[in-house]
Motif scaffolding. Structure first.
Motif, PDB file in Angstrom:
ATOM      1  N   ASP A  29      33.832  45.005  34.762  1.00  0.00           N
ATOM      2  CA  ASP A  29      33.264  43.766  34.297  1.00  0.00           C
ATOM      3  C   ASP A  29      31.802  43.919  34.093  1.00  0.00           C
ATOM      4  O   ASP A  29      31.074  43.543  34.928  1.00  0.00           O
ATOM      5  CB  ASP A  29      33.265  42.532  35.310  1.00  0.00           C
ATOM      6  N   LYS A  30      31.238  44.680  33.148  1.00  0.00           N
ATOM      7  CA  LYS A  30      29.974  45.262  33.002  1.00  0.00           C
ATOM      8  C   LYS A  30      28.941  44.198  32.549  1.00  0.00           C
ATOM      9  O   LYS A  30      27.815  44.269  33.240  1.00  0.00           O
ATOM     10  CB  LYS A  30      29.638  46.208  31.572  1.00  0.00           C
ATOM     11  N   GLY A  34      32.645  37.609  35.271  1.00  0.00           N
ATOM     12  CA  GLY A  34      33.858  37.039  36.220  1.00  0.00           C
ATOM     13  C   GLY A  34      35.195  37.400  35.208  1.00  0.00           C
ATOM     14  O   GLY A  34      36.092  36.791  35.800  1.00  0.00           O
ATOM     15  N   ALA A  35      35.035  37.855  34.031  1.00  0.00           N
ATOM     16  CA  ALA A  35      36.151  38.055  33.298  1.00  0.00           C
ATOM     17  C   ALA A  35      36.057  39.490  32.603  1.00  0.00           C
ATOM     18  O   ALA A  35      34.711  39.771  32.199  1.00  0.00           O
ATOM     19  CB  ALA A  35      36.446  36.882  32.278  1.00  0.00           C
ATOM     20  N   ILE A  36      37.243  40.012  32.278  1.00  0.00           N
ATOM     21  CA  ILE A  36      37.043  41.177  31.503  1.00  0.00           C
ATOM     22  C   ILE A  36      37.477  41.084  29.982  1.00  0.00           C
ATOM     23  O   ILE A  36      38.404  40.757  29.560  1.00  0.00           O
ATOM     24  CB  ILE A  36      37.977  42.475  32.057  1.00  0.00           C
ATOM     25  N   THR A  37      36.506  41.472  29.094  1.00  0.00           N
ATOM     26  CA  THR A  37      36.812  41.369  27.901  1.00  0.00           C
ATOM     27  C   THR A  37      37.561  42.698  27.277  1.00  0.00           C
ATOM     28  O   THR A  37      37.832  43.692  27.942  1.00  0.00           O
ATOM     29  CB  THR A  37      35.350  41.306  26.949  1.00  0.00           C
ATOM     30  N   SER A  74      41.008  37.540  33.943  1.00  0.00           N
ATOM     31  CA  SER A  74      40.288  37.228  35.037  1.00  0.00           C
ATOM     32  C   SER A  74      40.607  38.033  36.344  1.00  0.00           C
ATOM     33  O   SER A  74      41.677  38.904  35.977  1.00  0.00           O
ATOM     34  CB  SER A  74      40.969  35.707  35.499  1.00  0.00           C
ATOM     35  N   PHE A  75      40.403  37.990  37.410  1.00  0.00           N
ATOM     36  CA  PHE A  75      40.591  38.778  38.518  1.00  0.00           C
ATOM     37  C   PHE A  75      42.060  38.578  38.858  1.00  0.00           C
ATOM     38  O   PHE A  75      42.728  39.583  39.419  1.00  0.00           O
ATOM     39  CB  PHE A  75      39.557  38.597  39.634  1.00  0.00           C
ATOM     40  N   GLU A  76      42.410  37.318  38.917  1.00  0.00           N
ATOM     41  CA  GLU A  76      43.740  36.958  39.436  1.00  0.00           C
ATOM     42  C   GLU A  76      44.788  37.843  38.280  1.00  0.00           C
ATOM     43  O   GLU A  76      45.958  37.874  38.706  1.00  0.00           O
ATOM     44  CB  GLU A  76      44.248  35.702  39.046  1.00  0.00           C
TER      45      GLU A  76
END
Length: 185
Positions: A29-30, A34-37, A74-76
């Motif tokens: 997550d640069k 809080g979310a990965i694109t 998301s992390f989840e």
């Protein structure tokens, strides 16, 4: 056409612990959103070559794991995508018999046959050409995942019309278009 659909690799070792996954998630997550694109995930993944991970494969995977439908992970959801990629890596290596880092035509046929697909040689050759992004007669890890996801999704769409499971359907042109265009490929 006889077919079964393969939903992904089988069970392998359990996912790493939550602390480890959080550390990895934070590195990926640069932008610290809080979310990965898709771009962040693409840059974090390796396909075994120096080329970027296939953006279309990343798009398909995000579509599969993005439960909030935001176009990000998301992390989840990250633990599930981590396990999915790790399982595919184990699967890929098991079919890369010569340890070349890619799957050739024979290895692809072996893989798809083991997944339950009973395809003619011409179809195997077509899939190899379609997913051989480098034009070398082989499929790399990320393209192998994409090939399997697309084949699975198209098979699932086909099965909706193949109610007697004989591998033959009769549909009109517009139903065909709807079937293909509504399929995640």
């Amino acid at each position: 056409m006889a077919y079964q659909h393969y939903q992904g690799p089988g069970a392998v070792p359990a996912a790493p612990n939550r602390d480890f996954l959080w550390q990895v998630f934070q590195r990926v997550d640069k932008d610290r959103s809080g979310a990965i694109t898709a771009q962040e995930l693409q840059s974090a993944l390796s396909n075994g070559t120096w080329a970027p991970f296939n953006s279309e494969t990343v798009r398909l995977m995000i579509g599969m794991f993005d439960r909030q439908q935001r176009g990000t992970i998301s992390f989840e959801d990250f633990g599930a995508i981590w396990k999915y990629v790790t399982d595919w890596q184990t699967c890929f290596r098991s079919f890369d018999r010569d340890n070349s880092g890619n799957i050739d035509g024979n290895e692809l046929k072996t893989a798809l046959t083991s997944f339950g697909y009973r395809l003619q040689d011409g179809t195997h050759h077509m899939l190899l050409r379609k997913f051989d992004r480098m034009g070398k007669g082989t499929i790399y890890f990320d393209d192998f995942i994409q090939c399997c996801i697309v084949l699975h999704n198209l098979t699932s769409a086909f099965r909706q019309f193949d109610t007697d499971q004989d591998g033959v359907i009769t549909i009109g042109y517009e139903h065909f278009l709807q079937m293909v265009l509504n399929t995640r490929v």
